[in-house]
Motif scaffolding. Structure first.
Motif, PDB file in Angstrom:
ATOM      1  N   ASN A   1       0.823  -1.212   0.000  1.00 19.46           N
ATOM      2  CA  ASN A   1       0.000   0.000   0.000  1.00 19.46           C
ATOM      3  C   ASN A   1       0.861   1.268   0.000  1.00 19.46           C
ATOM      4  O   ASN A   1       0.557   2.251   0.662  1.00 19.46           O
ATOM      5  N   ILE A   2       1.966   1.207  -0.751  1.00 18.11           N
ATOM      6  CA  ILE A   2       2.882   2.360  -0.836  1.00 18.11           C
ATOM      7  C   ILE A   2       2.354   3.326  -1.900  1.00 18.11           C
ATOM      8  O   ILE A   2       2.121   2.918  -3.049  1.00 18.11           O
TER       9      ILE A   2
ATOM     10  N   ILE B   1       6.023  -2.451  14.707  1.00 17.90           N
ATOM     11  CA  ILE B   1       5.153  -1.864  15.742  1.00 17.90           C
ATOM     12  C   ILE B   1       4.936  -0.369  15.462  1.00 17.90           C
ATOM     13  O   ILE B   1       3.819   0.148  15.544  1.00 17.90           O
ATOM     14  N   ASP B   2       6.028   0.327  15.102  1.00 21.00           N
ATOM     15  CA  ASP B   2       5.940   1.785  14.920  1.00 21.00           C
ATOM     16  C   ASP B   2       5.264   2.188  13.608  1.00 21.00           C
ATOM     17  O   ASP B   2       4.609   3.242  13.546  1.00 21.00           O
TER      18      ASP B   2
ATOM     19  N   ASN C   1       0.378   6.611   8.369  1.00 23.14           N
ATOM     20  CA  ASN C   1      -0.296   7.390   7.318  1.00 23.14           C
ATOM     21  C   ASN C   1       0.752   8.019   6.399  1.00 23.14           C
ATOM     22  O   ASN C   1       1.521   8.886   6.805  1.00 23.14           O
ATOM     23  N   MET C   2       0.770   7.556   5.147  1.00 23.31           N
ATOM     24  CA  MET C   2       1.759   8.035   4.172  1.00 23.31           C
ATOM     25  C   MET C   2       1.251   9.270   3.436  1.00 23.31           C
ATOM     26  O   MET C   2       1.857   9.707   2.457  1.00 23.31           O
ATOM     27  N   GLY C   3       0.102   9.800   3.848  1.00 21.54           N
ATOM     28  CA  GLY C   3      -0.476  10.955   3.145  1.00 21.54           C
ATOM     29  C   GLY C   3      -1.572  10.487   2.205  1.00 21.54           C
ATOM     30  O   GLY C   3      -1.566   9.336   1.745  1.00 21.54           O
TER      31      GLY C   3
ATOM     32  N   LEU D   1       0.388   2.645   5.334  1.00 19.72           N
ATOM     33  CA  LEU D   1       1.389   1.619   5.024  1.00 19.72           C
ATOM     34  C   LEU D   1       1.039   0.324   5.761  1.00 19.72           C
ATOM     35  O   LEU D   1       0.667   0.344   6.935  1.00 19.72           O
ATOM     36  N   ARG D   2       1.160  -0.807   5.051  1.00 19.03           N
ATOM     37  CA  ARG D   2       0.964  -2.113   5.705  1.00 19.03           C
ATOM     38  C   ARG D   2       2.325  -2.789   5.817  1.00 19.03           C
ATOM     39  O   ARG D   2       3.074  -2.852   4.837  1.00 19.03           O
ATOM     40  N   VAL D   3       2.627  -3.307   7.000  1.00 18.30           N
ATOM     41  CA  VAL D   3       3.931  -3.911   7.258  1.00 18.30           C
ATOM     42  C   VAL D   3       3.728  -5.323   7.805  1.00 18.30           C
ATOM     43  O   VAL D   3       2.916  -5.526   8.716  1.00 18.30           O
TER      44      VAL D   3
END
Length: 511
Positions: free
Chosen positions: A441-442, A489-490, A495-497, A502-504
């Motif tokens: 989701n970049i 965790i962080d 929220n990338m805007g 972002l999904r990690v």
């Protein structure tokens, strides 16, 4: 039909069928043909032989393999022997019964058999059985293994290639539940004596080498188990023959075992197997063969992996007790994010009187097992955390009006659950914590530099980075697993805007 009239045509018997036993052994037995060639244009009329369980096959293409000859007989029953006339385009196939041979010949009288798109000719042989060299164990191993799975079209090519090895290489795909050495021993011992097992992780995938006492058992296990799931719709076995023919096991512990040498040390600080776990285990891990509720097997497997006792409630609680947390740093949100990699976290309670411990309620006991087996012993905020199954069935919320300093959170309606959609692809992408993270989701305008900076600021060192082709996904490698856990965790749901989050997740790949 082309060539049906030729079925009754034999070849000169004296030279080919009687000299067959004198030829040197070349893996699959071969026989020399003194005068006649099955593909020879010279046709000799001889009387058709009476029914026999030995079938004579002629006009085989030069490149035909033993596999393809065996495949001609498999649909009709057990194949008990094979003899090829190397270079003579002929073979003999011995069926288990005369009835099977009669069925086969009658069928091929009406439907011309083809090997590699070439019509071949089939008739009874004058021989009542094939007396091949008994020392030719390779042929016998192949035939026993092939016949054990009498399904037409079984791919026996690899079997023929590796018929002499008693060692299997096993890879587990979609490992949502822990699979241990004991699980493998339980499953594979159905096919023969398991002598040795070595387990290891390679490319973030659980793998094993397993040695039987006899190559035939390895063949049968591979034919029966390759592609099967150990538990319902997950933990898929991928099995190949190993090039090794003997395993060298130095230690008996939960990573390797030599069942022929119980006196071996546990070695390297590995705990040797706890007899109580082994006993609970041996009663309880047979679900591949359909006899058992897979979740209790998963509970046993997780217990063995997590070195916890199998309590009476082991399979029923979805609540975990996490201890040795860094109480200065930990929050319900950080636990929700990390444990949410392995299931949908419903509630988190950091204990008021013991802030280095927390209760985490997953949506079911399977997810609790999964999280426990993957996260017990991992480092979070600099401390090695301990994860066990709790005796609690649920996590209670504080009573109305009571403030517990934000230590208890209810996430039942969180939009961030990874597994709420049935059949979601996320179920297939559950991997152990690893230094390499998978990002998705970049946004299109985000560069490698942006992401490297973002992940460095999370307090780690970025060792490598790689965009996928569409640039919506990437792999990023941190210098340690602990750093990757911290970054997940962080930055998961960061929220990338443009409202793109972002999904990690942990990756099984490396860069």
């Amino acid at each position: 039909m082309d060539g049906i009239g030729d079925v009754a045509v034999g070849v000169k018997r004296g030279s080919d069928e009687l000299s067959m036993y004198n030829s040197p052994n070349t893996g699959m037995s071969s026989i020399s043909d003194g005068t006649s060639n099955g593909s020879d244009s010279k046709k000799l009329r001889v009387e058709e032989a009476p029914p026999s369980r030995v079938i004579h096959i002629r006009k085989l293409p030069n490149e035909a393999s033993e596999t393809e000859v065996i495949a001609l007989g498999l649909p009709f029953g057990k194949v008990t022997n094979i003899l090829t006339l190397k270079g003579k385009n002929q073979a003999f196939l011995e069926m288990g019964t005369e009835e099977a041979a009669i069925t086969m010949v009658n069928y091929y009288n009406t439907v011309t058999p083809h090997v590699r798109n070439v019509p071949v000719f089939i008739q009874y042989s004058n021989h009542k059985e094939l007396k091949t060299d008994a020392g030719n164990q390779r042929t016998q191993a192949v035939l026993q293994a092939v016949s054990a799975v009498q399904s037409p079209g079984s791919d026996v090519q690899e079997i023929l290639a590796a018929a002499s090895s008693p060692v299997l290489r096993i890879i587990i795909d979609n490992m949502f539940y822990p699979v241990t050495l004991d699980v493998l021993q339980q499953i594979f011992s159905k096919f023969g004596t398991v002598m040795k097992i070595i387990t290891f992780t390679k490319n973030n995938q659980f793998q094993a080498l397993l040695q039987f006492s006899d190559p035939v058992n390895a063949q049968q296990a591979k034919l029966a188990l390759d592609g099967q799931n150990i538990y319902n719709s997950c933990c898929t076995l991928r099995i190949d023959f190993s090039k090794l023919v003997n395993l060298n096991v130095k230690y008996n512990n939960d990573k390797s075992r030599d069942y022929t040498r119980p006196e071996l040390p546990a070695g390297d600080g590995q705990p040797s197997i706890d007899p109580s776990v082994a006993a609970a285990f041996s009663k309880d891990s047979n679900s591949l063969l359909g006899a058992l509720n897979p979740l209790s097997a998963a509970a046993a497997a997780a217990a063995a992996a997590g070195r916890v006792a199998l309590a009476g409630q082991a399979g029923s609680s979805g609540v975990l007790l996490v201890s040795n947390l860094n109480e200065e740093m930990v929050t319900p949100q950080s636990l929700f994010t990390l444990f949410g990699v392995y299931g949908d976290v419903q509630r988190v309670k950091i204990l008021y009187n013991k802030k280095d411990s927390a209760l985490i309620q997953m949506s079911d006991s399977n997810q609790a097992q999964l999280a426990m087996s993957h996260l017990n012993g991992q480092k979070m905020y600099g401390k090695i955390i301990r994860v066990t199954l709790s005796k609690h069935q649920t996590v209670a919320l504080p009573r109305d009006g009571l403030d517990d300093q934000g230590l208890t959170k209810d996430y039942a309606n969180s939009p961030l659950h990874r597994f709420k959609k049935p059949g979601s692809k996320n179920f297939q992408n559950i991997f152990p914590p690893s230094a390499t993270l998978h990002l998705s989701n970049i946004p299109q305008d985000v560069t490698e530099e942006d992401l490297r900076l973002l992940f460095s600021n999370a307090g780690g060192t970025v060792k490598a980075f790689k965009f996928f082709q569409d640039r919506k996904m990437a792999l990023i490698q941190m210098s340690t697993v602990e750093e990757a856990i911290q970054a997940l965790i962080d930055l998961h749901n960061y929220n990338m805007g443009g409202n793109q989050h972002l999904r990690v997740s942990f990756s099984k790949s490396t860069i």
